[in-house]
Design a protein around this motif. Structure first.
Motif, short mmCIF file in Angstrom:
data_model
loop_
_atom_site.label_atom_id
_atom_site.label_comp_id
_atom_site.label_asym_id
_atom_site.label_seq_id
_atom_site.Cartn_x
_atom_site.Cartn_y
_atom_site.Cartn_z
N LEU A 28 0.83 -1.21 0.00
CA LEU A 28 0.00 0.00 0.00
C LEU A 28 0.86 1.26 0.00
O LEU A 28 0.62 2.20 -0.76
CB LEU A 28 -0.90 0.02 1.23
CG LEU A 28 -2.35 -0.42 1.05
CD1 LEU A 28 -3.15 -0.16 2.30
CD2 LEU A 28 -2.99 0.29 -0.13
N ILE A 29 1.88 1.26 0.85
CA ILE A 29 2.72 2.46 0.97
C ILE A 29 3.46 2.72 -0.34
O ILE A 29 3.43 3.82 -0.89
CB ILE A 29 3.70 2.32 2.15
CG1 ILE A 29 2.92 2.32 3.48
CG2 ILE A 29 4.74 3.43 2.15
CD1 ILE A 29 3.73 1.87 4.67
N SER A 30 4.14 1.67 -0.85
CA SER A 30 4.94 1.89 -2.05
C SER A 30 4.05 2.16 -3.26
O SER A 30 4.36 3.00 -4.11
CB SER A 30 5.86 0.69 -2.32
OG SER A 30 5.09 -0.49 -2.49
N HIS A 31 2.91 1.48 -3.34
CA HIS A 31 2.00 1.65 -4.47
C HIS A 31 1.42 3.06 -4.48
O HIS A 31 1.45 3.76 -5.50
CB HIS A 31 0.90 0.60 -4.36
CG HIS A 31 -0.06 0.61 -5.51
ND1 HIS A 31 -1.24 1.30 -5.47
CD2 HIS A 31 0.00 0.02 -6.73
CE1 HIS A 31 -1.87 1.14 -6.62
NE2 HIS A 31 -1.14 0.37 -7.40
N GLY A 39 5.93 -7.01 -0.67
CA GLY A 39 5.15 -5.80 -0.94
C GLY A 39 5.69 -5.04 -2.13
O GLY A 39 4.93 -4.61 -3.01
N ILE A 40 7.00 -4.87 -2.18
CA ILE A 40 7.62 -4.15 -3.30
C ILE A 40 7.42 -4.93 -4.60
O ILE A 40 7.15 -4.35 -5.66
CB ILE A 40 9.13 -3.90 -3.03
CG1 ILE A 40 9.30 -2.91 -1.87
CG2 ILE A 40 9.84 -3.41 -4.27
CD1 ILE A 40 8.90 -1.48 -2.19
N CYS A 41 7.53 -6.26 -4.50
CA CYS A 41 7.31 -7.09 -5.70
C CYS A 41 5.88 -6.93 -6.19
O CYS A 41 5.64 -6.82 -7.40
CB CYS A 41 7.57 -8.56 -5.38
SG CYS A 41 9.30 -8.98 -5.39
N MET A 42 4.92 -6.92 -5.26
CA MET A 42 3.51 -6.77 -5.66
C MET A 42 3.30 -5.44 -6.37
O MET A 42 2.61 -5.35 -7.40
CB MET A 42 2.61 -6.86 -4.41
CG MET A 42 2.44 -8.28 -3.90
SD MET A 42 1.96 -8.35 -2.15
CE MET A 42 0.38 -7.59 -2.16
N THR A 43 3.92 -4.38 -5.85
CA THR A 43 3.79 -3.07 -6.49
C THR A 43 4.41 -3.09 -7.88
O THR A 43 3.83 -2.59 -8.84
CB THR A 43 4.47 -1.99 -5.62
OG1 THR A 43 3.91 -2.04 -4.32
CG2 THR A 43 4.27 -0.61 -6.19
N THR A 44 5.60 -3.69 -7.96
CA THR A 44 6.30 -3.74 -9.25
C THR A 44 5.49 -4.53 -10.27
O THR A 44 5.34 -4.11 -11.42
CB THR A 44 7.69 -4.38 -9.05
OG1 THR A 44 8.37 -3.68 -8.02
CG2 THR A 44 8.51 -4.34 -10.33
#
Lengths: 379, 236
Positions: free
Chosen positions: A29-32, A319-324
């Motif tokens: 959520l944060i990175s997205h 989380g970062i992978c999901m955003t990417t």
């Protein structure tokens, strides 16, 4: 003891996965949200970024950002050219005519009118056609996203015609332009052609693009132009930041995204903190036994920090992978193109996750350190 | 501070322990005197609430006495810093708990190896030594079983292995047979007597279970925070 700590954590599958999920959710959520916010802010400067051949933008002193233009009289161009250190200075028009295709589709478009002689400010990434074709009558270059709005299917074809404010415009080139904030099609024409599309007004020149002579820093030239003409002169990056700051100060966008990020932070901290705390509580009798056996508080603290670091790292990476993956999956969708995970956002998210797991583990550490080892004899 | 008492594992003199303060203060141990010799099993027996577990916790250094003198293996625990007390426990004491307190995610061999791991012994070496010991204790076939896969008696054997693997000089047991049936409890005590009792080591057992008194070299009967009587049994 690290081995014991990791086995305690990993073998309690439900809580282990719960912890990872809560942290991954927060990191996603944060990175997205931060990436979309940064991407949107970057989009507000898309026309500024796409001008790569001029270093200084000159505009009316009251202009606050790129989308709010107060046209300048032609005489200002000559005043700017007269400033010492100016290698060259040219006109730039920016307007919003209505573009209409033969099938009736229409959209407001961003039209950039380039200096007739130099075509300064022209797009550099042509997909089809040549920028020099702009010298032909009624010629426009359109960006790919705009082209696909009017012609969703089929190959990229030149020679197709649009109407700009009811006047003929012939597509002579298709380029890649940075996605604009409003998702409008972006078109380029010569300055004189653009005048025909928008109709005569007393002042038509939106901006002056200027380039310093060799050895003159752009910032210094901007300051000189400002001092000598009374106009506002900014380097490209400075104008970009002025535009971004305008949107931040005058729209609800940062508040909206900020609330989402804060909610992610709170939910991530509470859920992971609570899960981690319950995990520690359920293991309290084992921690008590370890304390009685002679494991120091420092060692137990290290074990808890190791557990927190592991779930934090895995959760963050997920989380970062999901955003990417999200941005990779949507990169070809026109209105979502161009969003990326900035390195600064990935780093910032890492530190936020670090904060979350620090809070989460702090409660457990406090509980374990205060644990009376004699309690182990009380069952 | 070292108190020379080479043949005694534990020496208590006028030991008192209060819990709470002011009006809520309760005295649990009342000037208690006891000597626990090396080379045998001393059992602390008595009704619930008589102070057995409190005394065990004080001997273990997990609680501080309110007053009196206590020497454990020649060391005055009150003279040790907190860090030194932890180190002392790690090196010199072994524990067996009523509910075994084995870590559910570790195998039997890993559980038995915990004191060695806590002392910095590498994992492979610690588990290897624990496996050898568990084989001696009849659990060679269950080295890789987790506590949930073991019976109560087997779990307590793993706990015995954990208590003796680092060769401590004093082993403290809290109701080691309370969760076991009579026969299993007897077997566990038999094993404890065989594996743990050595001339230079003492075993202290807190128990309600009079059926295991036969394994003791002395039984201290406690009542209301005092030693009511000390019964000397078969000397080894």
């Amino acid at each position: 003891m690290n081995y014991i700590a990791l086995k305690m954590l990993v073998d309690d599958r439900a809580k282990y996965l719960g912890l990872i999920f809560s942290i991954a959710f927060a990191a996603f959520l944060i990175s997205h949200q931060c990436s979309i916010f940064a991407g949107l802010m970057s989009r507000t400067t898309s026309q500024i970024k796409d001008v790569t051949d001029a270093s200084v933008w000159v505009m009316d002193a009251s202009v606050q950002y790129v989308d709010e233009v107060k046209a300048l009289p032609e005489t200002e161009l000559y005043r700017v050219r007269a400033v010492s250190g100016v290698e060259w200075a040219v006109r730039l028009f920016k307007g919003l005519p209505t573009a209409k295709a033969a099938d009736g589709r229409f959209r407001t478009a961003i039209l950039m009118g380039l200096d007739d002689a130099s075509l300064a400010g022209a797009p550099r990434n042509m997909l089809v056609g040549s920028i020099d074709s702009l010298r032909e009558p009624d010629a426009v270059v359109i960006d790919l996203a705009g082209y696909r709005y009017f012609y969703p299917d089929g190959p990229l074809e030149l020679g197709r015609e649009l109407e700009l404010n009811d006047r003929r415009a012939r597509i002579v080139g298709i380029c890649n332009a940075s996605a604009p904030f409003q998702t409008f099609p972006v078109m380029f024409s010569r300055y004189s052609v653009a005048m025909n599309y928008v109709g005569p007004q007393r002042n038509m020149m939106s901006f002056i693009l200027a380039e310093p002579k060799p050895g003159v820093p752009a910032r210094e030239l901007a300051a000189r132009i400002g001092a000598e003409t009374g106009l506002k002169a900014l380097t490209g990056p400075a104008f970009g930041w002025a535009t971004i700051m305008y949107y931040i100060r005058n729209t609800g966008i940062p508040v909206n995204f900020g609330i989402t990020v804060i909610v992610a932070l709170i939910v991530g901290t509470v859920v992971s903190g609570q899960t981690f705390y319950i995990f520690a509580i359920e293991n309290m009798k084992h921690f008590g036994a370890l304390k009685a056996i002679g494991v120091t508080d420092a060692r137990l603290t290290g074990m808890i920090l190791l557990q927190a670091a592991l779930v934090g790292f895995i959760g963050y990476a997920l989380g970062i992978c999901m955003t990417t993956v999200f941005f990779l999956a949507t990169k070809d969708i026109i209105h979502l193109r161009g969003f990326i995970v900035y390195g600064e956002i990935a780093a910032g998210t890492f530190f936020i996750i670090l904060f979350i797991i620090a809070i989460a583990s702090l409660l457990s550490i406090r509980r374990v350190r205060n644990l009376e080892p004699a309690a182990v004899f009380r069952g | 501070m070292n108190i020379p008492s080479p043949k005694l594992a534990v020496r208590c003199r006028s030991l008192t322990k209060d819990f709470g303060s002011a009006e809520t203060q309760v005295r649990v141990l009342h000037g208690l005197d006891i000597d626990i010799p090396l080379g045998g099993i001393t059992m602390l027996a008595g009704q619930s609430g008589c102070g057995k577990t409190t005394l065990l916790s004080i001997i273990a250094g997990l609680l501080n006495a309110t007053s009196g003198d206590l020497s454990v293996l020649g060391n005055s625990l009150t003279a040790l810093s907190k860090k030194e007390a932890v180190l002392f426990r790690r090196r010199n004491l072994g524990f067996i708990f009523q509910q075994y307190n084995l870590l559910p995610t570790l195998t039997a061999a890993e559980n038995a190896a915990v004191p060695l791991l806590g002392d910095g012994v590498p994992l492979d070496e610690a588990v290897g030594r624990a496996s050898t010991l568990l084989e001696r204790l009849g659990l060679g076939a269950r080295l890789h079983s987790r506590p949930a896969q073991l019976s109560g008696g087997q779990q307590q054997r793993v706990a015995i292995a954990r208590a003796i693997i680092h060769s401590p000089r004093l082993i403290l047991c809290d109701e080691p047979t309370a969760a076991l049936d009579g026969k299993t409890g007897h077997d566990v005590m038999q094993l404890l007597a065989e594996a743990a009792v050595e001339p230079d080591r003492a075993v202290v057992v807190v128990t309600h279970d009079h059926r295991i008194f036969d394994f003791a070299t002395q039984v201290a009967h406690m009542e209301d925070g005092r030693i009511k009587s000390i019964e000397t049994k078969n000397q080894t």
